[in-house]
Scaffold this motif. Structure first.
Motif, PDB file in Angstrom:
ATOM      1  N   ARG A  52       5.644   4.698   1.129  1.00  0.00           N
ATOM      2  CA  ARG A  52       6.183   5.903   1.776  1.00  0.00           C
ATOM      3  C   ARG A  52       7.422   5.559   2.597  1.00  0.00           C
ATOM      4  O   ARG A  52       8.434   6.269   2.559  1.00  0.00           O
ATOM      5  N   ARG A  53       7.358   4.468   3.325  1.00  0.00           N
ATOM      6  CA  ARG A  53       8.512   4.063   4.132  1.00  0.00           C
ATOM      7  C   ARG A  53       9.691   3.661   3.246  1.00  0.00           C
ATOM      8  O   ARG A  53      10.844   3.924   3.576  1.00  0.00           O
ATOM      9  N   ASP A  60       0.842  -1.201   0.000  1.00  0.00           N
ATOM     10  CA  ASP A  60       0.000   0.000   0.000  1.00  0.00           C
ATOM     11  C   ASP A  60       0.877   1.252   0.000  1.00  0.00           C
ATOM     12  O   ASP A  60       2.110   1.178  -0.012  1.00  0.00           O
ATOM     13  N   ALA A  61       0.201   2.409   0.013  1.00  0.00           N
ATOM     14  CA  ALA A  61       0.910   3.684  -0.063  1.00  0.00           C
ATOM     15  C   ALA A  61       1.796   3.913   1.158  1.00  0.00           C
ATOM     16  O   ALA A  61       2.877   4.509   1.044  1.00  0.00           O
ATOM     17  N   GLU A  62       1.356   3.458   2.329  1.00  0.00           N
ATOM     18  CA  GLU A  62       2.177   3.639   3.529  1.00  0.00           C
ATOM     19  C   GLU A  62       3.466   2.834   3.430  1.00  0.00           C
ATOM     20  O   GLU A  62       4.537   3.315   3.804  1.00  0.00           O
ATOM     21  N   PHE A  88      13.404   5.393   3.227  1.00  0.00           N
ATOM     22  CA  PHE A  88      14.604   4.575   3.386  1.00  0.00           C
ATOM     23  C   PHE A  88      15.538   4.703   2.180  1.00  0.00           C
ATOM     24  O   PHE A  88      16.740   4.958   2.327  1.00  0.00           O
ATOM     25  N   MET A  89      15.005   4.532   0.969  1.00  0.00           N
ATOM     26  CA  MET A  89      15.847   4.560  -0.221  1.00  0.00           C
ATOM     27  C   MET A  89      16.390   5.952  -0.495  1.00  0.00           C
ATOM     28  O   MET A  89      17.528   6.102  -0.953  1.00  0.00           O
ATOM     29  N   SER A  90      15.596   6.980  -0.226  1.00  0.00           N
ATOM     30  CA  SER A  90      16.078   8.352  -0.415  1.00  0.00           C
ATOM     31  C   SER A  90      17.283   8.615   0.462  1.00  0.00           C
ATOM     32  O   SER A  90      18.315   9.142   0.005  1.00  0.00           O
ATOM     33  N   ALA A 114       6.825  10.550   0.324  1.00  0.00           N
ATOM     34  CA  ALA A 114       5.484  10.317  -0.223  1.00  0.00           C
ATOM     35  C   ALA A 114       5.486   8.942  -0.872  1.00  0.00           C
ATOM     36  O   ALA A 114       6.509   8.497  -1.401  1.00  0.00           O
ATOM     37  N   GLY A 115       4.353   8.281  -0.833  1.00  0.00           N
ATOM     38  CA  GLY A 115       4.269   6.920  -1.369  1.00  0.00           C
ATOM     39  C   GLY A 115       4.072   6.875  -2.862  1.00  0.00           C
ATOM     40  O   GLY A 115       3.161   6.207  -3.366  1.00  0.00           O
ATOM     41  N   ASP A 116       4.917   7.565  -3.613  1.00  0.00           N
ATOM     42  CA  ASP A 116       4.788   7.684  -5.060  1.00  0.00           C
ATOM     43  C   ASP A 116       5.588   6.564  -5.733  1.00  0.00           C
ATOM     44  O   ASP A 116       6.818   6.544  -5.646  1.00  0.00           O
ATOM     45  N   PRO A 117       4.940   5.649  -6.428  1.00  0.00           N
ATOM     46  CA  PRO A 117       5.695   4.562  -7.076  1.00  0.00           C
ATOM     47  C   PRO A 117       6.644   5.061  -8.155  1.00  0.00           C
ATOM     48  O   PRO A 117       7.656   4.409  -8.429  1.00  0.00           O
ATOM     49  N   ASP A 118       6.352   6.216  -8.777  1.00  0.00           N
ATOM     50  CA  ASP A 118       7.257   6.749  -9.797  1.00  0.00           C
ATOM     51  C   ASP A 118       8.602   7.149  -9.198  1.00  0.00           C
ATOM     52  O   ASP A 118       9.641   7.013  -9.848  1.00  0.00           O
ATOM     53  N   VAL A 119       8.576   7.660  -7.973  1.00  0.00           N
ATOM     54  CA  VAL A 119       9.831   8.010  -7.291  1.00  0.00           C
ATOM     55  C   VAL A 119      10.679   6.765  -7.100  1.00  0.00           C
ATOM     56  O   VAL A 119      11.878   6.747  -7.390  1.00  0.00           O
TER      57      VAL A 119
END
Length: 271
Positions: free
Chosen positions: A179-180, A174-176, A184-186, A237-242
């Motif tokens: 988001r995590r 899910d989006a949450e 973490f990856m950022s 933000a839980g953006d899959p494109d990111v």
């Protein structure tokens, strides 16, 4: 030009960041609870415990920052130890709304002091961790400079992480969860970008935005991407494109450049 280098003493060695005196008042009860409950959770296997991250640096934000712990055991961690610290983290996260999650690293004393980890987790303990419980292992470790060996052994394994990151992205429910993953990856990518250029800058910082600025001064064509990653490391933000950008573009480029400049990190048993 990048910000002026800092984080070193007069002899060019890295200074230990963080202290219990810098813990913001709002997070004092969380730290006290962790210190009091860890011995009960782990028992006689506990050698020492440390804080790291924004809380001991004094930069934590209420409701946004997580509690980061490193636990050193007298023996290699077992499943029971992992379950105990996981349950403790969940309990602390539920009880204290001022934190957004608990992350606990679990290692044996021998592993942290090993030759293999001397310029990775050993450096991490000596320079980025604040003693909370037990005998401080930093006294058994050398002093460190921000050189290419340290860069290679701390973050020279990004290429090995990327396939696992793709699997985690695909399985995020899910989006949450996304988001995590973005947070973490950022943070991982920004820290890797910073350590790529750290020997040239000849300093240390744990501030994500400053890390991105230092990196961008040496790689201007990637500067905007790294600044954006630093912002997502603070406000995810839980953006899959990111996430797709991280594993399809920035991550592979950074892994290749890191290997070219510093070489690959020595494999670990878990690899």
């Amino acid at each position: 030009m990048p910000p002026a280098p800092h984080g070193l003493d007069d002899l060019g060695f890295m200074e230990r960041e963080g202290s219990l005196a810098r813990v913001p008042d709002a997070f004092g009860p969380v730290v006290t609870a962790a210190r009091d409950r860890l011995p009960h959770a782990v028992g006689a296997r506990l050698h020492s415990a440390y804080l790291f991250g924004s809380i001991p640096r004094g930069t934590a934000r209420v409701g946004r920052s997580d509690l980061d712990l490193l636990v050193a055991l007298r023996e290699e961690p077992a499943d029971a130890d992992r379950e105990a610290v996981r349950a403790l983290g969940e309990a602390l996260d539920k009880e204290f709304p001022q934190i957004d999650g608990v992350g606990t690293l679990l290692y044996s004393r021998a592993r942290l002091l090993s030759d293999l980890e001397r310029y990775d987790m050993g450096w991490f303990v000596a320079c980025l961790c604040t003693p909370l419980l037990g005998d401080d292992l930093a006294g058994c470790l050398p002093r460190y400079r921000p050189d290419s060996r340290l860069a290679r052994e701390t973050n020279g394994d990004l290429a090995r992480h990327l396939p696992r990151w793709r699997e985690r992205i695909e399985s995020a429910p899910d989006a949450e969860a996304r988001r995590r993953l973005v947070r973490f990856m950022s943070r991982h990518l920004v820290r890797t970008g910073f350590t790529l250029v750290m020997p040239r800058w000849h300093g240390w910082t744990s501030d994500l935005r400053e890390m991105a600025e230092v990196f961008g001064a040496y790689y201007p064509t990637r500067a905007a991407q790294m600044r954006t990653a630093a912002e997502y490391g603070q406000e995810p933000a839980g953006d899959p494109d990111v996430l797709r950008t991280y594993v399809d573009d920035l991550g592979p480029w950074l892994a290749g450049e890191y290997a070219r400049v510093h070489g690959a990190k020595a494999p670990r048993p878990e690899d």
